[in-house]
Every structure is written in C-alpha cells, then in structure tokens.
Design a protein around this motif. Structure first.
Motif, PDB file in Angstrom:
ATOM      1  N   ILE A  69      -5.345  -4.860  -4.135  1.00  9.38           N
ATOM      2  CA  ILE A  69      -4.927  -5.406  -2.899  1.00  9.38           C
ATOM      3  C   ILE A  69      -4.132  -4.423  -2.044  1.00  9.38           C
ATOM      4  O   ILE A  69      -3.039  -4.346  -1.885  1.00  9.38           O
ATOM      5  N   LEU A  70      -4.940  -3.608  -1.667  1.00  8.53           N
ATOM      6  CA  LEU A  70      -4.193  -2.388  -0.736  1.00  8.53           C
ATOM      7  C   LEU A  70      -3.738  -3.204   0.651  1.00  8.53           C
ATOM      8  O   LEU A  70      -4.716  -3.321   1.252  1.00  8.53           O
ATOM      9  N   ILE A  71      -2.593  -3.190   1.036  1.00 12.49           N
ATOM     10  CA  ILE A  71      -2.235  -3.778   2.098  1.00 12.49           C
ATOM     11  C   ILE A  71      -2.195  -2.705   3.454  1.00 12.49           C
ATOM     12  O   ILE A  71      -1.860  -1.746   3.210  1.00 12.49           O
ATOM     13  N   GLY A  72      -2.646  -3.041   4.454  1.00 12.99           N
ATOM     14  CA  GLY A  72      -2.576  -2.119   5.578  1.00 12.99           C
ATOM     15  C   GLY A  72      -3.678  -1.909   6.572  1.00 12.99           C
ATOM     16  O   GLY A  72      -3.602  -1.512   7.482  1.00 12.99           O
ATOM     17  N   ARG A  73      -4.753  -2.474   6.131  1.00 18.14           N
ATOM     18  CA  ARG A  73      -6.112  -2.661   6.991  1.00 18.14           C
ATOM     19  C   ARG A  73      -6.351  -3.790   7.383  1.00 18.14           C
ATOM     20  O   ARG A  73      -5.901  -4.963   6.782  1.00 18.14           O
ATOM     21  N   ASP A  74      -6.990  -3.781   8.462  1.00 18.12           N
ATOM     22  CA  ASP A  74      -7.220  -5.297   9.105  1.00 18.12           C
ATOM     23  C   ASP A  74      -8.700  -5.757   9.046  1.00 18.12           C
ATOM     24  O   ASP A  74      -9.056  -6.645   9.759  1.00 18.12           O
ATOM     25  N   ASP A  75      -9.350  -4.849   8.510  1.00 16.44           N
ATOM     26  CA  ASP A  75     -10.843  -5.072   8.706  1.00 16.44           C
ATOM     27  C   ASP A  75     -11.341  -6.204   7.654  1.00 16.44           C
ATOM     28  O   ASP A  75     -10.981  -7.349   7.542  1.00 16.44           O
ATOM     29  N   GLY A  88       0.728  -1.125   0.005  1.00 15.78           N
ATOM     30  CA  GLY A  88      -0.130  -0.118   0.054  1.00 15.78           C
ATOM     31  C   GLY A  88       0.968   0.956  -0.085  1.00 15.78           C
ATOM     32  O   GLY A  88       0.357   2.544   0.413  1.00 15.78           O
ATOM     33  N   GLN A  89       2.099   1.242  -0.461  1.00 20.81           N
ATOM     34  CA  GLN A  89       3.165   2.437  -0.233  1.00 20.81           C
ATOM     35  C   GLN A  89       2.874   3.376  -1.253  1.00 20.81           C
ATOM     36  O   GLN A  89       3.432   4.551  -1.207  1.00 20.81           O
TER      37      GLN A  89
END
Ligand SMILES: Cc1cc2nc3c(=O)[nH]c(=O)nc-3n(C[C@H](O)[C@H](O)[C@H](O)COP(=O)(O)OP(=O)(O)OC[C@H]3O[C@@H](n4cnc5c(N)ncnc54)[C@H](O)[C@@H]3O)c2cc1C
Ligand code: SF4
Ligand code: SF4
Lengths: 309, 400
Positions: free
Chosen positions: A299-305, A235-236
């Motif tokens: 696929i944005l990485i960084g969320r946990d929901d 997600g950078q």
C-alpha cells in the motif's frame, strides 16, 4: 549488571523517551522483582525450602517450575510457596495472554525479562550481528517452536510422573530421558552458553529468537491475537536498510516498510530500535485496533492513479 | 552499517525472480534493431526497454575542478573516492547548499574533518525552505555540529599543489580557504549524454508521456532521467527525488505487465534528515508565501522541532506542512490535503497525525495555544481517533 549496562544504554539512546522508560522499568524489575521483593518475602517467611523466587521467572522459561522437587518445595514453602505456585500459573495462563494482547510481547521481552534485559543492554553493541537471511528465519521457526513443543512434552511427562508417583513413563526413565536432557541442552547449553557467550558472534538475542519457549508462546499471540504492530508510515520508506541492520531479532523490517506494510511478526520483541534508527520517521510501535493491523497487500501512498482493490 | 546492509534483497532474490543481473555499462543503443551494446563488448537484445539511468552531478566549469580531491556524491564510486581522500584531509570545503551537500558535511564530521560550507543563498536550502526553517537548520549546523557555514558565498576557483591535489579554494568574496578536499554538490541533471545521438527525443531529460513512453515504440523511461511532456498542474517536468522515482517504477511495472497505468502523482511529499533533525513535508509549502496564502509557524522553545502550516487566505483550506523534528502520519496528512480540510480542522485534529514514538511528548496543546493567541480564536484539541486514522489510511490506499 543489567543496571550498569542499562545506564550506558540510556545515555546512548537519551533522545528517545521510549528507550529511557523501558530501560528504567527493566532495571527496576531486575532489582525488585528478581531480588529485593523475594528477599523481603523470604525474610518474612522463615521456611527454608529452595524454589525459584524471581517473581518474573515463570514456566516455560523456568523449565523446572513443574518438576517434582520444585513443586514439593513450593508445597513445603507454606503460604509463600503457595503464593509462588499460584502466581507462576496465573502469569502463564492469564497475565501473559492478556498483556500480550494489549501490548505485544514487548511488555515482557523488552521491559521485564532478565535475559532480554541483558541482551538489550550488554548485548546492544552486537545487535547488528543477527542473521537477516530468509534461511535464518526458517530455522528460527523450526527451532523456537520445536523448543516450545519440547518443553510441553517434558512438562507433561514430568507432571504425569509427579501425580502418578512414577519415575518412568512407558518404561522410559523420566529423569534421564526427559528432565536431564532438557535442562542440559536447552537450559544450560542453549540459553546460557550460546545465548550469552556468543553475543559477539551471533548477535545479542540468539536465545530469545531461536530458543526461548516463553517468547514462542507470546509470539503466537502477538502474531494472531494482539493489538501490537509496527506501523509503516505510508510511502515514506527510502529502503536504506538501517532498520533491518539493527534489528536484533533478524527481522528484515525494510522488506515490509518499503512495501508500506505494517510489521506484525511473532519474533519482534518491541525493542523499538528500528524506529529509532530510521532516518525518515517510517516506523512506529503502537497498540491499536486489530482491524487492518495486517495489510499484506502493498500500500504505497502517494499515487493517484490505480488503487489496489 | 556496511555496504552489504544497503542491498535491498539477498543475492538469490534476482535469479529466483528470473531477473538476470548484468554488471556492465551500456555504451549505446540501436533502437531500430533493438540492440544494446555493452562496454565489455557483449550486446543484448530486448522486446521492451526501460531507461532508468538516473542522473549525474552538476559541475560548472570552475577553473581547477579536475584536481585530485574534488569529488561529488552520487554513487558507490564517489563514496570510495571519498574514503580514499578523507584519511589525508584536515579541512574540506563543500559547495552547494542542498540535500546532498549537508549529507556530505555530516559524513565528513563523523571523521572529525573540519568543514567549510559555501552556500550561495542567504540561508541553507533557500530555494525550498522558508526563512524560519532555513535559519534553524543553519544554526543547527553551526552550533551543534561546528560547521563553518559561509552564506552568500560562491566558489570561484580551485587551487592544487604540485602533485595535482587540491590545496585551497577561492571564493567570490575573494577569500582563499586552504583545504585538502572539495565536495561539489550543486544539484544533478538527467544522465542522458550517451543517448543523445539517436532518435530518442531528449531535452533536459528523456521526454515521456503520462504512460512513461518515449517517442520510440517499446522504449520506456522512469526516474531521475525523465522529463515529463505534460507535467500535472503544480508539478515540475523534471522531479529528481526518490519517491517520484519509486512511484514511476511502480506504474511502469504495471504497464509493462499489461495493465496500462498512467503516472499520476498524488499529494506531494518528501523527507530528509539534516544531521539530527528529521524533515517531512506534505503538500505545498512555498519558500516565499504568495499573497493569497497564509501561514502559521510554531517552533519549540528549546528543542529542534518546528511545524509550518500553510493555508489559503480566503477559504482557510489547508495546503501543506513542513515538519522538523516531529514525525507525522503520511496517510492522514495526504487525506486532509485532498479533502481540503480547513486549518482549524487540521489543528484541532492534529493528534490523528502525530507519529512520534510512544512516550514522546505530544505538542498539540502548545501548538493550538500558540495559534489561538495569534489569531484570537478559541480552538480545542480533539482526542485521537483510531477510527478516523484507519479511514484515512483506507482512502489513501484504496481510493474513495
Ligand atoms: C546523496 C544523495 C542524497 C539524496 N537524498 C534524497 C532525499 O533525501 N530524498 C529524496 O527524495 N531523494 C534524495 N536523493 C535523490 C534520489 O536518490 C534519486 O532521485 C533516486 O535515487 C533516483 O533513482 P533512479 O532509479 O532514477 O536513478 P539511480 O538511482 O541514479 O539509478 C540509475 C542507475 O543507472 C545506472 N546507469 C547509468 N548509466 C548507465 C549506463 N550507461 N549503463 C549501465 N547503467 C547505467 C547507474 O549506475 C545507476 O545504478 C538523493 C540523492 C543523493 C545522491
Ligand atoms: S522489528 Fe524493530 S522493535 Fe521489533 S525486534 Fe526488530 S528492531 Fe526491535
Ligand atoms: S530505516 Fe526507515 S527508511 Fe530505512 S529502510 Fe528502514 S523503514 Fe525504510
């Protein structure tokens, strides 16, 4: 020329070993494969028939490879002519698909090719002028694949003429209606005049992007059967647009990066500049397993929901 | 690069996706009538409303701060002002040692403007960066980019000439620095002023719950202007960074489209670029190490590259990393932190996290050798495994 501009390019991108290596290889290829080795071979074999002796210049980029005079010249060229004939066909049928599978088409377009080399070095200051619009991409797909089909048809006709010893097909003259128009339209006007002369107007890789049949051929492998991709780093991405601006192939790199998708595009020549200009370390050109190479869900990485299933 | 290039989409995108772009200022909102009043005199109604007003730059009532040539750096208008003043500027003074200040310094240096940089703390960005990194960046600014960095120094007042243009600043150290431009970059605060005389509950920012709902039905908020009522453990109530803004936007998009989605940020990450040095951070790397944590710092002997590993003292569980001048793979770092890998695991498998361009040197061996020397261990670097990398990407993307 490629060598001189190449030195300037190396100076500009001296912080990237990828650019240093590929430019050095480019200069060596230009010097040795295109000139020195053929000269030496020529020196060893005294037959004088003319045929294309640049070791890295093969069909379909070299559109006259299968024309009768060229085939004859190679046939008359003795062992050296034979070598060039076999080498030319092997490059197209074997070497290109295999290398493109393992490395992407960049092995040729950004490391070996003379047109590409000129675009990368002399054309570098103009790279941001490439057209990024979706409409340009649509045009690109029609044009470049059109040229690919065109050269296949022309070559098929020419070979028919060669083997059947006829100068006509279905009553149409092969030279006037097939060979000459291709040589003029594509070989001279497109790749030469528009491709190089228009750097300051259309950007540096117009020919490579819209016209080159070899690029189209390799692009099909790159898109469907290759280990090459530009990985997007989770997600950078900050959507700054540097990558898209400096992509000489007019690829809207940011469109993929800001969604977390890898970039797998037939037109990417793997120049690596998008990766170099990215201020957030988002893009990495790499060869890896084909599995999961293309991820077209965001696929944005960084969320946990929720997670996408 | 031009303004055109910064637009994320082509101009036809908005209409095609049935988004009605309206360039105007919201003057006030009547929540009871669901009515928005615009500066142009028009008004708009809504079914659901998202407030994403961002933030405004801080100013702390310094005497003379209204002078011409005092700028902040936030939006396009600030950039236009900067462009206007920079042609008549020989020296600029920047106040505030953080991300925006250093970006402004870089912009000014590209025009060959001399820069004096006032930083209140003993080194650059000291409330976030540990000493080692802060000093590396400070040095980079001074030696490689010729910034006159004044540490432990604050702005006291701004002097202007008879035309109202800045001519000098005075510092708390009693110095007077002649200059034609002053950049104030001392942080931002939520942009909520114009919403304050309404029923909307606001403290520092617009108060929202985990579904990003405000106290008023059908009114949501996300991004810089938000203050979370119940921030997650270890997270701040007001987090004004790009990535959290984007993630809130994603969640809210889903919620409004009918899939109720709480905003639960995962492992913290951020990035920036300080002149030539890229910075990435993952997990927890406090500026001052608490007693129950340990760290391992590695810096390249010549190049501007460093890694700062932080882990729990007792359990040796890896808690976070700062990386300067070295690109790392987000998904791998995130999963290591989530799966509570130990520092030994992280160091031995560091090749999996390496994201530098091809042909660039991989320092995994040097790093592990330095660690071995420090604690007397005998760890060895494992080869890179695509299988592990892909499985990390998979879990980072789709959950476990
Ligand atoms: C110079 C700079 C550098 C930064 N660097 C980093 C970085 O390296 N990493 C990082 O994570 N973050 C960084 N940030 C922070 C990041 O840019 C913000 O967190 C992010 O842009 C916030 O997004 P947002 O949508 O909440 O608000 P904004 O992007 O501020 O959007 C708010 C919008 O609302 C509009 N608006 C406000 N009020 C009204 C009104 N009354 N009527 C109509 N429209 C209105 C504004 O015009 C604006 O378009 C940086 C910020 C700046 C300024
Ligand atoms: S996508 Fe990147 S590597 Fe590919 S052609 Fe464009 S700039 Fe070069
Ligand atoms: S240059 Fe990097 S950060 Fe900027 S849009 Fe491209 S991928 Fe994203």
């Amino acid at each position: 020329m490629v060598c001189l501009w190449g030195l300037k390019f190396i100076l500009k991108y001296r912080h990237s070993r990828y650019h240093i290596w590929r430019t050095v290889v480019l200069m060596i290829c230009q010097l040795f494969l295109a000139f020195l080795i053929p000269e030496i071979l020529e020196g060893l074999n005294q037959e004088q028939a003319y045929f294309a002796k640049d070791l890295k210049f093969f069909w379909p980029l070299n559109y006259y490879f299968f024309e009768d005079w060229h085939l004859n010249a190679m046939a008359e060229g003795g062992s050296m002519g034979m070598f060039y004939l076999v080498w030319g066909i092997a490059l197209f049928l074997l070497v290109t698909p295999i290398l493109t599978y393992f490395l992407g088409k960049r092995w040729y377009c950004s490391w070996v090719c003379g047109c590409g080399g000129l675009a990368e070095t002399a054309g570098d200051p103009f790279r941001h002028l490439s057209d990024k619009r979706l409409s340009a991409w649509k045009l690109e797909r029609w044009l470049i694949h059109g040229v690919l089909v065109y050269i296949f048809v022309v070559t098929a006709v020419v070979l028919y003429g060669y083997f059947s010893n006829q100068s006509q097909i279905f009553g149409i003259d092969i030279y006037t209606w097939f060979r000459k128009p291709y040589g003029f339209l594509i070989g001279a006007a497109f790749s030469g005049v528009i491709g190089v002369g228009f750097y300051p107007l259309l950007g540096s890789r117009v020919w490579c992007r819209f016209g080159c049949p070899l690029a189209a051929y390799m692009g099909i492998f790159q898109r469907f059967k290759s280990r090459f991709r530009i990985t997007t780093n989770g997600g950078q991405c900050i959507s700054c647009g540097n990558c898209s601006t400096y992509c000489e192939q007019g690829i809207d790199v940011r469109w993929y990066a800001q969604r977390g998708q890898n970039i797998v595009r037939s037109s990417c020549v793997g120049c690596g500049v998008c990766s170099s200009v990215c201020p957030r370390g988002v893009l990495k050109l790499e060869n890896g397993p084909e599995q999961d190479r293309i991820n077209d869900k965001p696929i944005l990485i960084g969320r946990d929901d929720v997670r996408l299933l | 690069m031009k303004f055109e290039h910064t637009k994320p989409y082509e101009d036809w995108f908005w209409e095609k996706n049935r988004i009605d772009l309206c360039f105007d200022h919201v003057e006030n909102i009547q929540f009871e009538n669901k009515l928005i009043r615009l500066r142009s005199g028009q008004s708009k109604t809504y079914d659901k409303l998202v407030l994403a007003t961002g933030s405004v730059p801080n100013r702390y009532d310094w005497p003379g701060q209204e002078a011409n040539g005092v700028i902040s750096l936030y939006g396009l208008q600030d950039l236009e002002l900067l462009e206007k003043y920079s042609s008549t500027t020989k020296r600029a003074v920047i106040v505030g040692g953080g991300l925006i200040g250093i970006e402004l310094a870089e912009m000014l240096r590209t025009r060959n403007i001399e820069v004096t940089y006032l930083v209140r703390e003993p080194y650059f960005w000291a409330n976030i960066l540990p000493t080692e990194e802060g000093e590396m960046i400070s040095k980079h600014m001074q030696q490689d980019h010729h910034i006159d960095l004044q540490l432990n120094s604050e702005l006291k007042q701004i002097f202007s000439d008879s035309n109202g243009r800045v001519e000098a600043v005075g510092t708390t150290k009693g110095e007077r620095i002649p200059c034609e431009l002053v950049g104030i970059t001392v942080g931002v605060r939520p942009n909520v002023e114009f919403l304050k005389n309404s029923d909307l509950e606001i403290e520092r920012g617009i108060l929202v719950n985990e579904f990003l709902e405000t106290n008023i039905p059908d009114v949501f908020s996300c991004g810089d202007c938000v203050q979370h009522r119940n921030p997650q453990a270890g997270r701040k109530a007001v987090e004004q960074v790009w990535y959290t803004g984007r993630m809130m936007g994603e969640c809210l998009g889903e919620t409004i489209a009918g899939i109720s989605t709480p905003y639960i940020p995962g492992v913290w990450f951020n990035s920036a670029k300080f002149f030539d040095i890229e910075y990435q951070t993952y997990g927890e790397v406090p500026a001052k190490l608490p007693n129950d944590m340990s760290d391992f710092y590695w810096q390249h002997p010549e190049k501007k590259a460093s890694l700062h590993f932080v882990f729990q003292k007792e359990s040796e569980v890896f808690s976070g990393i700062n990386s300067f001048g070295i690109r790392l793979r987000h998904a791998v770092l995130e999963q290591w932190i989530k799966e509570q890998k130990t520092i030994e695991y992280v160091l031995t498998h560091f090749r999996d996290a390496w994201f530098e361009p091809e042909f660039h040197k991989n320092y995994s061996h040097e790093i592990i050798a330095a660690f071995n020397q420090k604690i007397g261990s005998n760890l060895k670097v494992e080869t890179k495994s695509w299988k592990r990398i892909l499985s990390h990407i998979k879990s980072a993307t789709y959950g476990h």
